[in-house]
Structures are given as C-alpha cells and as structure tokens.
Design a protein around this motif. Structure first.
Motif, PDB file in Angstrom:
ATOM      1  N   LEU B 102       0.842  -1.202   0.000  1.00 33.97           N
ATOM      2  CA  LEU B 102       0.000   0.000   0.000  1.00 33.97           C
ATOM      3  C   LEU B 102       0.877   1.252   0.000  1.00 33.97           C
ATOM      4  O   LEU B 102       0.638   2.197  -0.760  1.00 33.97           O
ATOM      5  CB  LEU B 102      -0.891  -0.018   1.248  1.00 33.97           C
ATOM      6  N   MET B 106       1.085   4.053  -2.939  1.00 30.34           N
ATOM      7  CA  MET B 106       0.714   5.451  -2.657  1.00 30.34           C
ATOM      8  C   MET B 106       1.739   6.440  -3.207  1.00 30.34           C
ATOM      9  O   MET B 106       1.439   7.613  -3.368  1.00 30.34           O
ATOM     10  CB  MET B 106       0.526   5.662  -1.143  1.00 30.34           C
ATOM     11  N   LEU B 149      -8.806   7.073  -4.326  1.00 27.80           N
ATOM     12  CA  LEU B 149      -9.080   5.663  -3.998  1.00 27.80           C
ATOM     13  C   LEU B 149      -9.086   4.830  -5.269  1.00 27.80           C
ATOM     14  O   LEU B 149      -8.569   3.702  -5.301  1.00 27.80           O
ATOM     15  CB  LEU B 149     -10.423   5.561  -3.259  1.00 27.80           C
ATOM     16  N   LEU B 152      -5.528   4.388  -6.456  1.00 30.88           N
ATOM     17  CA  LEU B 152      -4.818   3.431  -5.605  1.00 30.88           C
ATOM     18  C   LEU B 152      -5.272   2.005  -5.906  1.00 30.88           C
ATOM     19  O   LEU B 152      -4.451   1.075  -5.941  1.00 30.88           O
ATOM     20  CB  LEU B 152      -5.080   3.771  -4.124  1.00 30.88           C
ATOM     21  N   ARG B 153      -6.546   1.849  -6.137  1.00 27.01           N
ATOM     22  CA  ARG B 153      -7.092   0.526  -6.474  1.00 27.01           C
ATOM     23  C   ARG B 153      -6.433   0.001  -7.743  1.00 27.01           C
ATOM     24  O   ARG B 153      -6.028  -1.149  -7.818  1.00 27.01           O
ATOM     25  CB  ARG B 153      -8.612   0.637  -6.660  1.00 27.01           C
ATOM     26  N   LEU B 156      -2.816  -1.011  -7.096  1.00 29.45           N
ATOM     27  CA  LEU B 156      -2.659  -2.255  -6.340  1.00 29.45           C
ATOM     28  C   LEU B 156      -3.114  -3.474  -7.144  1.00 29.45           C
ATOM     29  O   LEU B 156      -2.674  -4.592  -6.866  1.00 29.45           O
ATOM     30  CB  LEU B 156      -3.465  -2.182  -5.036  1.00 29.45           C
TER      31      LEU B 156
END
Lengths: 119, 162
Positions: B102, B106, B149, B152-153, B156
């Motif tokens: 994470l 970021m 978000l 970031l999704r 990842l």
C-alpha cells in the motif's frame, strides 16, 4: 472488517483498499518518540488547550460572578437610598424620616419641627 | 490523557505514509508538537486539536519536502548523479506485506491524494475537517478522495494476492 478483495468483475474492490488504508491506524510509532516529545515540550504545555480553556473559563466565571454580586449590591444600595425619603427640610439640613423603619429613627433624622412652615 | 498521548500516534503515521521515511516522520512529529506549543496562544478552539495538529503536520511536511527537493538538486549537481532512495524505507516499520505494498502504491499518487486518503481512512477525519487541514472546500475533497481511492485501487490491482 473483512471484505472481498475482488469485486464481481475480478477487480480489486474499493472497499478492500479502504480497509487496508484503515489498517494503517494500527501501526505504532517507536516508544522513544513519545519520550522525546515529552522531553522536548515543557510539562505545562503537555496538558494544553483543554486545561488552558478550563482555566480561562474558571477565571471568566469568577469575574462574571463578581460583576453580578457588585451589580446586586449597587442596586440594593440605590433601593435603600430611595426608601429613606426627605419629608421636610426647612433648615436646609439633610435630615431623613425613615417612615418604614421606626426602630431606626434617630433624632437627627426627624426634621418635622418647623412649625412655621406647616399649614 | 495528555495531548501528546492522544495525538502523537496519528500525527506520526500520517507523516510516515506521506513521506515513506521513518526518520523524517519522527523528526517532523517532534517539529509539529514543538510548533504547536509555540503557537498555542493562537489556537482559539475554532477547530479540534486533532485537525489543528494535522494542519501543522501537513505544512511541516510540505516545507520539509521543499527543502529536500532543493538539497537534492544541489547534491545532484555537485555529484552528478541521481540521489533517489533504492531501499524500501518502510521496511522494518511496517511488518504487514499488504501495508508495505500500500505504501509503495501510494507513491504514485500526488501529495493531495495521499493526504486525503490518510486523513479520511486512517485518521477518520470528515470531509469538513479535511477541508480545515487543506484549506479546500468539502465538495472538492470528496471528489479528490474518490479519485485517489480509484487510482490506488488500480495501482494495487495485479500486485496484491489477497
């Protein structure tokens, strides 16, 4: 909170990512950091705003109470002054007749003996 | 409970994930509390202590990053090489592999996006409180949070094996 990592399309779900972000709050800083913070800031400031505001509020409360007491005392003083009314003052003396409180009458307070002035 | 006890953890975590540098996070946490103490008379309780400290922390980080960028350019000019950090600075601090991933993901977000995600999800600040930290309207921050978000999704995706 357990959520499925993948959504209906096999993509990583936003809820799962949000859940991982919330897990950051479980990370503990090194213990030495707290000691350094306490050492670097005077003890008087450690319990800051809340206590300071409480202290200021107490002083403000005490000041307000003092103002109220003084105001009441002044108001009562004015009333007391008004209760004692000047009946006759032919001799230009400030004698007062306390009609409502006969027990507190003093000779100097009664100035009703100016017969010449009476009709 | 003292202000330090109540808030130093969240300030440290915020700075740790903002800069991914444990030493910097520690130094800046100290700077934040020292700065808060110095400007205590200017705090009138218009915002919560938590919001106030996060605002100081955010500006301290922005200043530190600006200083770092300046130093990096100067050192790079002197040595004629890239001074980028190779090792994962969170290694040893964050034991959980998901959190390490994470943290790395970021890095691909800009500062404001990282800030809103940390403030909202990790520290639990409302959009209004985040607005007080960043000086932005609530509506804008809702949109930034949602966009961050999503970014970031995507970062990842493919890297995480749940």
């Amino acid at each position: 909170m357990k959520t499925n990592a993948r959504d209906g399309h096999g993509d990583l779900s936003a809820d799962w990512v949000a859940g991982r972000l919330r897990e950051i709050s479980a990370i503990e800083p090194p213990r030495s950091l707290r000691d350094r913070l306490e050492a670097g800031i005077p003890a008087s400031a450690v319990r800051m705003p809340a206590t300071r505001w409480l202290w200021r509020a107490r002083w403000a409360g005490a000041a307000a109470a003092a103002i109220v007491i003084v105001s009441i005392a002044a108001w009562r003083g004015v009333l007391w002054e008004r209760r004692g009314s000047v009946a006759l003052d032919a001799n230009s003396r400030s004698g007062r007749a306390f009609a409502t409180d006969h027990n507190s009458l003093r000779p100097s307070d009664i100035n009703l003996c100016d017969i010449n002035g009476l009709r | 409970m003292s202000v330090i006890d109540a808030h130093y953890r969240s300030v440290y975590r915020f700075l740790l994930f903002l800069g991914r540098d444990a030493h910097l996070a520690e130094d800046l946490t100290q700077e934040v509390f020292a700065s808060a103490w110095r400007s205590l008379d200017g705090f009138h309780g218009a915002s919560s202590v938590r919001t106030w400290l996060h605002r100081i922390a955010y500006h301290a980080f922005v200043d530190a990053r600006r200083r770092h960028e300046r130093d990096k350019v100067a050192v790079g000019m002197l040595e004629g090489r890239d001074c980028g950090v190779v090792d994962d600075p969170l290694a040893g601090i964050v034991a959980d592999e998901h959190l390490s991933q994470l943290g790395r993901a970021m890095e691909h977000l800009d500062l404001e996006e990282r800030t809103v995600l940390l403030l909202h999800y990790s520290d639990g600040l409302s959009y209004r409180e985040m607005g007080e930290v960043l000086g932005r309207p609530d509506g804008t921050l809702k949109w930034v949070t949602s966009r961050a978000l999503e970014k970031l999704r995507k970062q990842l995706a493919g890297k995480v094996e749940p």
